[in-house]
Design a protein around this motif. Structure first.
Motif, PDB file in Angstrom:
ATOM      1  N   SER A 132       9.909  -7.907  -0.877  1.00  0.00           N
ATOM      2  CA  SER A 132      11.174  -7.875  -1.595  1.00  0.00           C
ATOM      3  C   SER A 132      11.779  -6.479  -1.584  1.00  0.00           C
ATOM      4  CB  SER A 132      10.978  -8.339  -3.042  1.00  0.00           C
ATOM      5  OG  SER A 132      10.114  -7.463  -3.745  1.00  0.00           O
ATOM      6  N   SER A 133      13.091  -6.430  -1.795  1.00  0.00           N
ATOM      7  CA  SER A 133      13.802  -5.156  -1.848  1.00  0.00           C
ATOM      8  C   SER A 133      13.577  -4.487  -3.202  1.00  0.00           C
ATOM      9  CB  SER A 133      15.302  -5.397  -1.638  1.00  0.00           C
ATOM     10  OG  SER A 133      15.850  -6.038  -2.778  1.00  0.00           O
ATOM     11  N   GLU A 135      15.648  -3.863  -5.409  1.00  0.00           N
ATOM     12  CA  GLU A 135      16.449  -4.549  -6.423  1.00  0.00           C
ATOM     13  C   GLU A 135      15.922  -5.949  -6.737  1.00  0.00           C
ATOM     14  OE1 GLU A 135      20.820  -3.935  -7.021  1.00  0.00           O
ATOM     15  OE2 GLU A 135      20.716  -3.507  -4.866  1.00  0.00           O
ATOM     16  N   GLY A 137      15.217  -8.559  -4.429  1.00  0.00           N
ATOM     17  CA  GLY A 137      15.832  -9.603  -3.632  1.00  0.00           C
ATOM     18  C   GLY A 137      15.214  -9.747  -2.268  1.00  0.00           C
ATOM     19  N   THR A 139      16.184  -9.640   1.694  1.00  0.00           N
ATOM     20  CA  THR A 139      17.194  -9.204   2.652  1.00  0.00           C
ATOM     21  C   THR A 139      16.912  -9.815   4.029  1.00  0.00           C
ATOM     22  OG1 THR A 139      15.945  -7.261   3.360  1.00  0.00           O
ATOM     23  CG2 THR A 139      17.390  -7.003   1.432  1.00  0.00           C
ATOM     24  N   PRO A 140      17.936  -9.930   4.873  1.00  0.00           N
ATOM     25  CA  PRO A 140      17.707 -10.424   6.235  1.00  0.00           C
ATOM     26  C   PRO A 140      16.690  -9.573   6.994  1.00  0.00           C
ATOM     27  CG  PRO A 140      20.045 -10.431   5.728  1.00  0.00           C
ATOM     28  CD  PRO A 140      19.367  -9.721   4.592  1.00  0.00           C
ATOM     29  N   GLU A 141      16.716  -8.267   6.758  1.00  0.00           N
ATOM     30  CA  GLU A 141      15.767  -7.369   7.439  1.00  0.00           C
ATOM     31  C   GLU A 141      14.329  -7.676   7.034  1.00  0.00           C
ATOM     32  OE1 GLU A 141      19.773  -5.815   7.351  1.00  0.00           O
ATOM     33  OE2 GLU A 141      18.438  -6.399   5.705  1.00  0.00           O
ATOM     34  N   PHE A 165      19.645 -11.167  -7.709  1.00  0.00           N
ATOM     35  CA  PHE A 165      19.968 -10.707  -6.355  1.00  0.00           C
ATOM     36  C   PHE A 165      20.365 -11.896  -5.484  1.00  0.00           C
ATOM     37  CE2 PHE A 165      19.332  -9.306  -2.043  1.00  0.00           C
ATOM     38  CZ  PHE A 165      19.530  -7.927  -2.046  1.00  0.00           C
ATOM     39  N   THR A 167      21.053 -13.714  -2.005  1.00  0.00           N
ATOM     40  CA  THR A 167      20.612 -13.667  -0.612  1.00  0.00           C
ATOM     41  C   THR A 167      21.796 -13.874   0.319  1.00  0.00           C
ATOM     42  OG1 THR A 167      18.481 -14.627  -1.278  1.00  0.00           O
ATOM     43  CG2 THR A 167      19.026 -14.678   1.067  1.00  0.00           C
ATOM     44  N   ASP A 168      21.837 -13.111   1.383  1.00  0.00           N
ATOM     45  CA  ASP A 168      22.865 -13.290   2.412  1.00  0.00           C
ATOM     46  C   ASP A 168      22.431 -14.474   3.279  1.00  0.00           C
ATOM     47  OD1 ASP A 168      24.634 -13.199   4.528  1.00  0.00           O
ATOM     48  OD2 ASP A 168      24.534 -11.010   4.768  1.00  0.00           O
ATOM     49  N   HIS A 319      25.443  -7.409  -4.300  1.00  0.00           N
ATOM     50  CA  HIS A 319      24.329  -8.369  -4.275  1.00  0.00           C
ATOM     51  C   HIS A 319      24.358  -9.312  -5.473  1.00  0.00           C
ATOM     52  CE1 HIS A 319      22.651  -6.300  -0.902  1.00  0.00           C
ATOM     53  NE2 HIS A 319      22.429  -5.185  -1.569  1.00  0.00           N
TER      54      HIS A 319
END
Length: 380
Positions: A132-133, A135, A137, A139-141, A165, A167-168, A319
């Protein structure tokens, strides 16, 4: 505040009693949804099964509304009891092989989107962690870093329940498509709060129930299964309704329906379906773009006001969906949460932070009242 919004506010009597910022937890339902439940109850009380065809027609109308709100086709929608039920149907229905992997951010996901995948361990399926990031969440990365040649499916939430958060999904969906990986989404923290387009985001499965942002009731929701992957999903349970000749009770003819209805094994929960239909009609009347815009404006005001009081807030605007979390200056989250609850503020405490989740009908004046209460607490 426009008269139309005031009219919608009148559908939610709880707003006269509480500052309701807990739609990411359990939302109030509307007078309209309650009337729909009573409609079915009065029908069955007074007429028994006489108008059963009308019940079925209402179910199909609700199915079409569920499809519309996420950009799907009605044949891609199955009714489920809750989000966990839908995710479980996906987890138990795919043709897993020993060594297959599911990528999940187990450290931050709600348990409903963790346990169905861990339960596959005895079938040789491994859960691979998505990191997780900072924050809180996905991320795509981070998803890309978790994928291996053995990854069959990525499971994630459209919005993380604790941090808020977002998600994209478009980026993750494109990544999964390039890698030939299935994408399964827990959508309960976005459906009814933010526009979702399962086709644009290349989502294969999405499950959500109605007692949060959809403003429905507990015990009913829907599962989206993309038409092209439906043949790969074996129903974990089957019954009379799963078949092509469902209403012919004079013979056994086991041929599964070609659409997502094959996942509905028996009689419908009509009280839930009637309520869900009324709730979705209300949301679609207001319009998801307008709902998202109003919620974002309310969260911006909350964010600015809380930061002005010295609170740590998150997630950052880019986000953010419908949730804002904060930590008071002295870290008194639990005490402040209880203090606000005693003053008829409905909110949640998640992982040490206070979680706020207003809906489209909340007013700017309510934001000011809330900030005043926090100011009073901090100035004690």
């Amino acid at each position: 505040m426009s008269p139309s919004i005031e009219t919608y506010r009148a559908q939610f009597p709880v707003l006269a009693q509480q500052l309701y910022f807990n739609h990411a937890g359990v939302a109030p339902t509307s007078l309209r949804a309650a009337a729909a439940v009573r409609e079915w109850m009065e029908d069955v009380v007074n007429h028994g099964v006489k108008y059963e065809r009308g019940w079925e027609a209402r179910a199909e109308h609700t199915r079409a509304l569920a499809a519309r709100i996420i950009g799907a086709a009605p044949g891609e929608i199955a009714f489920v009891r809750n989000t966990s039920h839908g995710l479980g149907l996906v987890a138990e229905g795919l043709d897993w092989k020993p060594g297959d992997e599911v990528a999940v951010a187990t450290s931050i996901e709600y348990p409903s989107n963790v346990y169905p995948w861990l339960h596959l361990k005895d079938r040789g399926v491994e859960v691979r962690e998505i990191v997780s990031s900072p924050e809180g969440g996905v991320t795509p990365e981070a998803v890309a870093a978790a994928l291996t040649p053995r990854t069959r499916l990525v499971a994630l939430s459209s919005v993380q329940f604790a941090s808020g958060f977002r998600t994209d999904l478009d980026a993750v969906g494109a990544l999964c498509e390039r890698q030939g990986v299935l994408l399964c989404v827990d959508g309960i923290q976005s459906i009814g709060c933010s526009p979702v387009d399962v086709k644009r985001s290349r989502i294969h499965f999405l499950s959500a129930d109605s007692h949060k942002w959809m403003l429905g009731i507990s015990g009913i929701g829907f599962l989206y299964v993309a038409k092209d992957v439906l043949p790969r999903l074996r129903p974990a349970l089957v019954g009379w309704r799963s078949t092509t000749d469902a209403w012919n009770f004079n013979r056994s003819h086991f041929e599964l329906r070609p659409d997502a209805g094959r996942l509905e094994e028996g009689s419908h929960s009509f009280t839930g379906i009637y309520a869900l239909g009324a709730a979705l009609e209300l949301l679609l009347e207001v319009g998801m773009p307008d709902i998202e815009s109003r919620i974002r404006a309310l969260l911006t005001s909350l964010d600015e006001g809380l930061r002005g009081l010295g609170c740590d807030t998150g997630p950052s605007p880019e986000h953010r969906a419908g949730i804002l979390t904060f930590l008071p200056p002295k870290g008194e989250s639990r005490t402040l949460s209880a203090w606000l609850g005693e003053r008829d503020v409905s909110l949640s405490l998640r992982r040490g932070r206070i979680r706020l989740s207003p809906h489209f009908y909340n007013q700017p004046e309510e934001i000011e009242r809330f900030l005043g209460l926090v100011r009073d607490f901090l100035g004690r």
